[in-house]
Motif scaffolding. Structure first.
Motif, PDB file in Angstrom:
ATOM      1  N   GLY A 191      28.339-135.923 -42.903  1.00 53.91           N
ATOM      2  CA  GLY A 191      27.721-137.092 -42.679  1.00 53.91           C
ATOM      3  C   GLY A 191      27.629-137.730 -44.075  1.00 53.91           C
ATOM      4  O   GLY A 191      28.382-137.673 -44.942  1.00 53.91           O
ATOM      5  N   TRP A 192      26.774-138.649 -44.373  1.00 56.07           N
ATOM      6  CA  TRP A 192      26.839-139.471 -45.519  1.00 56.07           C
ATOM      7  C   TRP A 192      25.270-139.842 -46.006  1.00 56.07           C
ATOM      8  O   TRP A 192      24.239-139.953 -44.895  1.00 56.07           O
ATOM      9  N   SER A 193      24.880-140.228 -47.069  1.00 59.27           N
ATOM     10  CA  SER A 193      23.607-140.614 -47.385  1.00 59.27           C
ATOM     11  C   SER A 193      23.826-141.585 -48.421  1.00 59.27           C
ATOM     12  O   SER A 193      24.778-141.868 -49.287  1.00 59.27           O
ATOM     13  N   TYR A 194      23.117-142.806 -48.365  1.00 59.39           N
ATOM     14  CA  TYR A 194      23.127-144.011 -48.967  1.00 59.39           C
ATOM     15  C   TYR A 194      21.724-144.084 -49.795  1.00 59.39           C
ATOM     16  O   TYR A 194      20.666-143.921 -49.079  1.00 59.39           O
ATOM     17  N   HIS A 195      21.630-144.587 -51.129  1.00 58.56           N
ATOM     18  CA  HIS A 195      20.531-145.249 -51.528  1.00 58.56           C
ATOM     19  C   HIS A 195      20.723-146.516 -52.414  1.00 58.56           C
ATOM     20  O   HIS A 195      21.872-146.109 -53.179  1.00 58.56           O
ATOM     21  N   CYS A 196      20.196-147.254 -52.429  1.00 55.00           N
ATOM     22  CA  CYS A 196      20.330-148.509 -53.316  1.00 55.00           C
ATOM     23  C   CYS A 196      19.155-148.725 -54.567  1.00 55.00           C
ATOM     24  O   CYS A 196      18.163-148.658 -53.975  1.00 55.00           O
ATOM     25  N   PHE A 197      19.619-148.485 -55.561  1.00 53.60           N
ATOM     26  CA  PHE A 197      18.672-148.742 -56.639  1.00 53.60           C
ATOM     27  C   PHE A 197      18.215-149.837 -57.100  1.00 53.60           C
ATOM     28  O   PHE A 197      17.711-150.346 -58.001  1.00 53.60           O
ATOM     29  N   ASN A 198      18.854-151.160 -56.232  1.00 54.07           N
ATOM     30  CA  ASN A 198      18.474-152.351 -56.517  1.00 54.07           C
ATOM     31  C   ASN A 198      17.247-152.566 -55.782  1.00 54.07           C
ATOM     32  O   ASN A 198      16.354-153.022 -56.288  1.00 54.07           O
ATOM     33  N   CYS A 199      17.421-152.670 -54.517  1.00 52.02           N
ATOM     34  CA  CYS A 199      16.335-152.899 -53.593  1.00 52.02           C
ATOM     35  C   CYS A 199      15.705-151.643 -52.910  1.00 52.02           C
ATOM     36  O   CYS A 199      14.564-151.833 -52.190  1.00 52.02           O
ATOM     37  N   GLY A 200      16.076-150.519 -53.218  1.00 51.51           N
ATOM     38  CA  GLY A 200      15.581-149.466 -52.671  1.00 51.51           C
ATOM     39  C   GLY A 200      15.948-149.000 -51.147  1.00 51.51           C
ATOM     40  O   GLY A 200      15.183-147.845 -50.686  1.00 51.51           O
ATOM     41  N   TYR A 201      16.813-149.424 -50.609  1.00 54.12           N
ATOM     42  CA  TYR A 201      17.272-149.421 -49.322  1.00 54.12           C
ATOM     43  C   TYR A 201      17.719-147.883 -49.182  1.00 54.12           C
ATOM     44  O   TYR A 201      18.778-147.628 -49.920  1.00 54.12           O
ATOM     45  N   PHE A 232       5.320-138.145 -46.242  1.00 52.61           N
ATOM     46  CA  PHE A 232       5.181-138.814 -47.355  1.00 52.61           C
ATOM     47  C   PHE A 232       5.518-140.062 -47.740  1.00 52.61           C
ATOM     48  O   PHE A 232       6.416-140.599 -46.928  1.00 52.61           O
ATOM     49  N   GLU A 233       4.952-140.838 -48.433  1.00 53.48           N
ATOM     50  CA  GLU A 233       5.269-142.194 -48.886  1.00 53.48           C
ATOM     51  C   GLU A 233       6.480-142.356 -49.386  1.00 53.48           C
ATOM     52  O   GLU A 233       6.933-141.690 -50.395  1.00 53.48           O
ATOM     53  N   GLU A 234       7.354-143.338 -49.012  1.00 58.07           N
ATOM     54  CA  GLU A 234       8.740-143.796 -49.694  1.00 58.07           C
ATOM     55  C   GLU A 234       8.289-144.182 -51.101  1.00 58.07           C
ATOM     56  O   GLU A 234       7.418-144.900 -51.427  1.00 58.07           O
ATOM     57  N   ARG A 235       8.947-143.740 -51.971  1.00 59.01           N
ATOM     58  CA  ARG A 235       8.929-144.350 -53.460  1.00 59.01           C
ATOM     59  C   ARG A 235      10.093-144.937 -54.191  1.00 59.01           C
ATOM     60  O   ARG A 235      11.116-144.769 -53.240  1.00 59.01           O
ATOM     61  N   ASP A 236      10.006-145.539 -55.235  1.00 60.10           N
ATOM     62  CA  ASP A 236      11.158-146.380 -55.743  1.00 60.10           C
ATOM     63  C   ASP A 236      11.323-145.561 -57.286  1.00 60.10           C
ATOM     64  O   ASP A 236      10.561-144.816 -57.847  1.00 60.10           O
ATOM     65  N   LEU A 237      12.492-145.580 -57.663  1.00 62.79           N
ATOM     66  CA  LEU A 237      12.595-145.015 -59.138  1.00 62.79           C
ATOM     67  C   LEU A 237      12.899-146.343 -60.025  1.00 62.79           C
ATOM     68  O   LEU A 237      13.088-146.014 -61.271  1.00 62.79           O
ATOM     69  N   GLY A 238      12.610-147.469 -59.909  1.00 62.88           N
ATOM     70  CA  GLY A 238      12.982-148.403 -61.038  1.00 62.88           C
ATOM     71  C   GLY A 238      14.215-148.500 -61.223  1.00 62.88           C
ATOM     72  O   GLY A 238      15.224-148.200 -60.612  1.00 62.88           O
ATOM     73  N   GLU A 239      14.602-149.161 -62.513  1.00 63.68           N
ATOM     74  CA  GLU A 239      15.932-149.297 -62.962  1.00 63.68           C
ATOM     75  C   GLU A 239      16.782-148.009 -63.383  1.00 63.68           C
ATOM     76  O   GLU A 239      16.214-147.611 -64.376  1.00 63.68           O
ATOM     77  N   VAL A 240      17.313-147.530 -62.535  1.00 61.63           N
ATOM     78  CA  VAL A 240      18.054-146.148 -62.946  1.00 61.63           C
ATOM     79  C   VAL A 240      19.506-146.323 -62.503  1.00 61.63           C
ATOM     80  O   VAL A 240      19.940-147.265 -61.922  1.00 61.63           O
ATOM     81  N   GLU A 241      20.581-145.365 -63.137  1.00 61.26           N
ATOM     82  CA  GLU A 241      21.733-145.246 -62.840  1.00 61.26           C
ATOM     83  C   GLU A 241      22.142-143.868 -62.618  1.00 61.26           C
ATOM     84  O   GLU A 241      21.156-142.948 -63.246  1.00 61.26           O
ATOM     85  N   PHE A 242      22.984-143.444 -62.122  1.00 55.76           N
ATOM     86  CA  PHE A 242      23.472-141.962 -61.708  1.00 55.76           C
ATOM     87  C   PHE A 242      23.985-141.490 -63.084  1.00 55.76           C
ATOM     88  O   PHE A 242      24.626-142.118 -63.948  1.00 55.76           O
ATOM     89  N   LEU A 283      13.337-140.722 -50.571  1.00 57.61           N
ATOM     90  CA  LEU A 283      13.080-140.664 -51.654  1.00 57.61           C
ATOM     91  C   LEU A 283      11.442-140.576 -51.742  1.00 57.61           C
ATOM     92  O   LEU A 283      10.904-141.662 -51.448  1.00 57.61           O
ATOM     93  N   VAL A 284      10.651-139.700 -52.222  1.00 59.25           N
ATOM     94  CA  VAL A 284       9.402-139.723 -52.316  1.00 59.25           C
ATOM     95  C   VAL A 284       8.607-139.461 -53.608  1.00 59.25           C
ATOM     96  O   VAL A 284       7.535-139.043 -53.526  1.00 59.25           O
ATOM     97  N   GLY A 285       9.365-139.419 -54.526  1.00 56.63           N
ATOM     98  CA  GLY A 285       9.004-138.974 -55.817  1.00 56.63           C
ATOM     99  C   GLY A 285      10.030-138.736 -56.896  1.00 56.63           C
ATOM    100  O   GLY A 285      11.156-138.805 -56.657  1.00 56.63           O
ATOM    101  N   ASN A 286       9.383-138.130 -57.822  1.00 55.79           N
ATOM    102  CA  ASN A 286      10.602-137.759 -59.010  1.00 55.79           C
ATOM    103  C   ASN A 286       9.791-137.179 -59.999  1.00 55.79           C
ATOM    104  O   ASN A 286       8.633-137.120 -60.333  1.00 55.79           O
ATOM    105  N   THR A 287      10.510-136.207 -60.725  1.00 56.79           N
ATOM    106  CA  THR A 287       9.954-135.948 -62.089  1.00 56.79           C
ATOM    107  C   THR A 287      11.215-136.131 -63.475  1.00 56.79           C
ATOM    108  O   THR A 287      12.219-136.328 -63.011  1.00 56.79           O
ATOM    109  N   THR A 288      10.726-136.544 -64.580  1.00 61.06           N
ATOM    110  CA  THR A 288      11.677-136.788 -65.632  1.00 61.06           C
ATOM    111  C   THR A 288      11.329-135.768 -66.526  1.00 61.06           C
ATOM    112  O   THR A 288      10.217-135.564 -67.082  1.00 61.06           O
ATOM    113  N   ARG A 289      12.554-135.054 -67.140  1.00 62.75           N
ATOM    114  CA  ARG A 289      12.492-134.386 -68.231  1.00 62.75           C
ATOM    115  C   ARG A 289      12.844-134.966 -69.372  1.00 62.75           C
ATOM    116  O   ARG A 289      14.230-135.371 -69.415  1.00 62.75           O
ATOM    117  N   PHE A 290      11.893-135.208 -70.282  1.00 66.97           N
ATOM    118  CA  PHE A 290      12.494-135.859 -71.551  1.00 66.97           C
ATOM    119  C   PHE A 290      13.235-135.108 -72.509  1.00 66.97           C
ATOM    120  O   PHE A 290      12.946-133.653 -72.513  1.00 66.97           O
TER     121      PHE A 290
END
Ligand SMILES: [Zn+2]
Length: 320
Positions: free
Chosen positions: A48-58, A118-128, A173-180
């Motif tokens: 299968g496949w998985s798609y995520h847009c980090f511009n509009c969140g689709y 869970f609510e769907e969440r957004d990551l803001g301005e990110v890249e891989f 996508l339902v959240g995230n953690t950032t390790r600085f």
């Protein structure tokens, strides 16, 4: 079977972890301006496949053996896949419907009945994250993290250096953690919804057993679950049970970890406390012994008897 990659825009790039980035075709349909920075990401395999847009969140995904979801159909339409081709994908997919698929559906039904969502969440301005992000890449390697996980990095100028680890549930996508990775505090920043458990999407339908750990790198390094602390809330317990597998808790070998053991006993779950020399947690053990040896020792010493678990805990407490 449809090769979705053929339908992607010609202008695209593939990361070493297999994510293909291209201008998302989704944004203009979701009230955003057109993507010009290749912020759509797709990963595909025979399953299968998985798609995520980090511009509009689709987001959209497709798993062989399942019906095409509404969101997956919309994405294919935006990629100009002909309608009759989309219907053919759906029919072909259902021919691959297997026992595994049925079991998986049953788990989903159980989760829905119990109101796990869970609510769907957004990551803001990110890249891989790619090997070009040298510090982050080396950090992930040093933690033995699976480099095909979609780790992200902030694309906002002047943001603190760190790795963003997306949290997903049923590939949403339902959240995230950032390790600085600088020397400042806090070291971690979480967007964590109550009752969430990391790693359910890392589980394979054929696995009989699920390993519950405390930290995200413990979970990532052995494809286990992470509670993100040393407690199990009732909502987390329901979510873990909904997977329908034997549950083995591997606590950190410290005082807070021993509290987790009490809770595991209460829940009637198995506990495994391997005798790893100088290792506080699963991630330390993977660094020292490797993934396979770590998994084997977890399996070998897992214990279901309450008395034996308590004896083992006493041994550890004495050593602390
Ligand atoms: Zn988009």
């Amino acid at each position: 079977m449809l090769d979705i990659v053929q339908y992607l825009p010609a202008k695209r790039k593939t990361s070493s972890s297999g994510w293909i980035s291209f201008n998302g075709p989704c944004c203009v349909h979701n009230g955003e301006s057109a993507d010009r920075r290749q912020r759509g990401g797709l990963k595909s395999s025979v399953e299968g496949w998985s798609y995520h847009c980090f511009n509009c969140g689709y987001t959209a995904s497709f798993i062989l053996g399942r019906n095409l979801s509404f969101k997956a159909r919309k994405l294919l339409t935006w990629l100009n896949v002909p309608q009759e081709e989309i219907e053919r994908v759906n029919l072909e997919s259902l021919k691959h419907r297997s026992i595994t698929g049925l079991l998986d559906d049953r788990q989903k039904t159980a989760a829905a009945i119990q109101g796990i969502q869970f609510e769907e969440r957004d990551l803001g301005e990110v890249e891989f994250v790619t090997p070009a992000h040298t510090d982050i890449w080396n950090y992930l390697r040093s933690r033995h993290a699976p480099l095909d996980y979609p780790f992200m990095v902030s694309a906002t100028a002047g943001s603190r250096p760190g790795v963003i680890i997306p949290f997903t549930y049923n590939n949403t996508l339902v959240g995230n953690t950032t390790r600085f990775l600088d020397e400042r505090k806090p070291v971690w920043l979480n967007d964590f919804q109550p009752g969430y458990v990391f790693g359910t999407d890392l589980q394979h339908p054929n696995w009989q057993l699920v390993i519950v750990t405390e930290g995200i790198f413990d979970a990532l390094s052995i494809s286990g679950l992470a509670l993100m602390h040393n407690e199990v809330s009732d909502a987390q317990a329901r979510l873990i049970r909904s997977l329908g597998k034997e549950i083995v808790v591997v606590p950190d070998q410290d005082r807070p970890g021993m509290e987790l053991v009490n809770r595991a006993i209460e829940l009637g779950w198995s506990v495994s406390i391997p005798a790893w020399e100088g290792c506080k947690d699963v991630n330390d053990a993977v660094k020292k012994y490797g993934r396979l040896a770590t998994l084997l020792t977890i399996m070998q010493v897992r214990e279901t008897s309450r008395i034996k678990i308590e004896m083992r805990r006493k041994q550890i407490v004495k050593r602390l």
